[in-house]
Design a protein around this motif. Structure first.
Motif, PDB file in Angstrom:
ATOM      1  N   PRO A   2       0.827  -1.207   0.000  1.00 16.06           N
ATOM      2  CA  PRO A   2       0.000   0.000   0.000  1.00 16.06           C
ATOM      3  C   PRO A   2       0.864   1.261   0.000  1.00 16.06           C
ATOM      4  O   PRO A   2       1.964   1.278   0.547  1.00 16.06           O
ATOM      5  CB  PRO A   2      -0.798  -0.109   1.294  1.00 16.06           C
ATOM      6  CG  PRO A   2      -0.050  -1.052   2.146  1.00 16.06           C
ATOM      7  CD  PRO A   2       0.727  -1.956   1.237  1.00 16.06           C
ATOM      8  N   ARG A   4       1.861   5.070   1.036  1.00 13.19           N
ATOM      9  CA  ARG A   4       1.849   5.819   2.282  1.00 13.19           C
ATOM     10  C   ARG A   4       2.130   7.279   1.979  1.00 13.19           C
ATOM     11  O   ARG A   4       2.862   7.588   1.044  1.00 13.19           O
ATOM     12  CB  ARG A   4       2.922   5.298   3.229  1.00 13.19           C
ATOM     13  CG  ARG A   4       2.714   3.863   3.670  1.00 13.19           C
ATOM     14  CD  ARG A   4       3.780   3.489   4.645  1.00 13.19           C
ATOM     15  NE  ARG A   4       4.079   4.720   5.358  1.00 13.19           N
ATOM     16  CZ  ARG A   4       4.412   4.849   6.613  1.00 13.19           C
ATOM     17  NH1 ARG A   4       4.584   3.857   7.331  1.00 13.19           N
ATOM     18  NH2 ARG A   4       4.637   6.009   7.193  1.00 13.19           N
ATOM     19  N   HIS A  70      -5.783   5.825  -4.774  1.00  9.84           N
ATOM     20  CA  HIS A  70      -5.004   4.624  -5.074  1.00  9.84           C
ATOM     21  C   HIS A  70      -5.865   3.380  -4.906  1.00  9.84           C
ATOM     22  O   HIS A  70      -5.791   2.456  -5.711  1.00  9.84           O
ATOM     23  CB  HIS A  70      -3.777   4.504  -4.166  1.00  9.84           C
ATOM     24  CG  HIS A  70      -2.669   5.444  -4.514  1.00  9.84           C
ATOM     25  ND1 HIS A  70      -2.072   5.468  -5.748  1.00  9.84           N
ATOM     26  CD2 HIS A  70      -2.045   6.394  -3.774  1.00  9.84           C
ATOM     27  CE1 HIS A  70      -1.118   6.394  -5.756  1.00  9.84           C
ATOM     28  NE2 HIS A  70      -1.098   6.983  -4.573  1.00  9.84           N
ATOM     29  N   VAL A  71      -6.673   3.356  -3.860  1.00 10.86           N
ATOM     30  CA  VAL A  71      -7.559   2.222  -3.620  1.00 10.86           C
ATOM     31  C   VAL A  71      -8.583   2.116  -4.741  1.00 10.86           C
ATOM     32  O   VAL A  71      -8.856   1.035  -5.254  1.00 10.86           O
ATOM     33  CB  VAL A  71      -8.268   2.359  -2.251  1.00 10.86           C
ATOM     34  CG1 VAL A  71      -9.297   1.274  -2.064  1.00 10.86           C
ATOM     35  CG2 VAL A  71      -7.234   2.339  -1.138  1.00 10.86           C
ATOM     36  N   GLY A  74      -7.033   0.599  -7.871  1.00  4.05           N
ATOM     37  CA  GLY A  74      -6.543  -0.779  -7.767  1.00  4.05           C
ATOM     38  C   GLY A  74      -7.328  -1.789  -8.577  1.00  4.05           C
ATOM     39  O   GLY A  74      -6.764  -2.472  -9.434  1.00  4.05           O
TER      40      GLY A  74
END
Length: 87
Positions: A2, A4, A70-71, A74
């Motif tokens: 993930p 950061r 970003h999620v 995905g």
């Protein structure tokens, strides 16, 4: 892995303002040895986003929004990879 984007506080001279240096919401120091927070900064580990502003709340909100993007990307990236593989 993930991404950061840690939020860090800085003094006017660019040095880090450690977490134990407490401030008011406007950045005025509550710690005797602290000159006060001049700005907050967040840099994403993706390498394509960073923000430096005087408002800590704004930086934190923008950081959370960026990390959420970003999620959201995905599953689409995974779908595109499946198409390239022909599956």
């Amino acid at each position: 892995m993930p991404f950061r984007a840690p939020l860090t506080n800085h003094h006017a001279d660019g040095t880090d303002c450690p977490p134990h240096h407490k401030q008011t919401s406007s950045g005025k120091p509550l710690h005797l040895d602290c000159p006060g927070r001049a700005y907050a900064q967040a840099i994403c580990s993706c390498g394509g986003w960073e923000l430096k502003q005087s408002g800590k709340g704004y930086v934190n909100e923008s950081r959370n929004r960026h990390l959420a993007s970003h999620v959201a990307q995905g599953p689409k990236v995974r779908r595109d990879l499946h198409r390239l593989d022909g599956s």
